[in-house]
Design an enzyme around this catalytic site. Sequence first.
Site, PDB file in Angstrom:
ATOM      1  CG  HIS A  69      -9.018 -23.747  20.404  1.00 26.82           C
ATOM      2  ND1 HIS A  69      -7.715 -24.201  20.502  1.00 26.82           N
ATOM      3  CD2 HIS A  69      -9.113 -22.706  21.282  1.00 26.82           C
ATOM      4  CE1 HIS A  69      -7.061 -23.473  21.386  1.00 26.82           C
ATOM      5  NE2 HIS A  69      -7.883 -22.560  21.871  1.00 26.82           N
ATOM      6  CG  HIS A  95      -8.233 -18.091  21.048  1.00 23.65           C
ATOM      7  ND1 HIS A  95      -6.930 -17.893  21.435  1.00 23.65           N
ATOM      8  CD2 HIS A  95      -8.687 -19.149  21.782  1.00 23.65           C
ATOM      9  CE1 HIS A  95      -6.601 -18.799  22.342  1.00 23.65           C
ATOM     10  NE2 HIS A  95      -7.656 -19.569  22.582  1.00 23.65           N
ATOM     11  CD  GLU A  96     -12.409 -20.198  22.618  1.00 22.27           C
ATOM     12  OE1 GLU A  96     -12.591 -21.419  22.465  1.00 22.27           O
ATOM     13  OE2 GLU A  96     -11.657 -19.740  23.489  1.00 22.27           O
TER      14      GLU A  96
END
Length: 220
Positions: A28, A24-25
Site C-alpha cells: 500500500h 500487504h501493508e
Amino acid sequence: MITDYSIQAIAINAIPLIFAITIHEAAHGYAARKFGDNTAYMMGRVSLNPAKHIDPVGTILIPLVLLLTGSPFLVGYAKPVPVNFGRLRNPRIDSIWVALAGPGSNFVQALIWLIFLIALVGLGINEKFLVSMSQAGVTWNLGLLVFNLFPLPPLDGGRILSSLLPARQSIALGRLEPWGFFIVLALVFTGVIGSLWMQPLMNFFEWLILFLTTPLRMIF
C-alpha cells in the site's frame, strides 16, 4: 491449555502470516508513493520490517483465537498504512490502485507459496514442516486477499467501492468507516461472511492459482 499440536500449528502459521501482512501493508505504502503520496514512506511504513506493521490485536490475538477455535477461515490485519489520498496525482483513480496493491501482493504471495509447495512435492522433499507451512502460506494469503476485498471501509474493498461510487453515495459509505471493522468482525464470528463471501471467492482464487501453475504441475 495449548496443546503440542497447537504450538506446532502456531509455528507453522507464524512465518507466512507475518510475511502476508507485512508485504500487504508495505505494498500500500509503495503504491501510494508511486502515485504521489510520500506519507507512508516518510513515516517508515514502506518497509519489510514486521515490527512496523504488527498490530497486537489484528496480527496476533484475532488469528490466534481463530486458529485455536478451529475456524475454517484465517483472517487478520495490521496497523493501516497512512495514505493522504488528496496528495495522489489522480485521487479517484489512483486510490483504487493503492487499495488494490495490498490484496494484489497477497495473490502473488499465494502463488509463490503454491509454486514452492509444488516444487517440494515434485522433488520428493517430504519435510512435513515445510509442506504444512507452504499450505498455510497459500491459505493465509488467499484469506487476507478475499477478506480485504470485502466492500466495507476501512477494508481495501470499501475504499475501492468508495472510489467507484458517485460522490453522495461515497460520502454515505465513508460514514461507516469508524464502525466498519466491528461490523465485519461480527460477520466473521457469526459465520455470515464466511459462507456468503469468503468461501466462494477463496474457491475462485484457489482455482485461479491452480490454473496459473498448471504447466509447473504438469512438469512435476
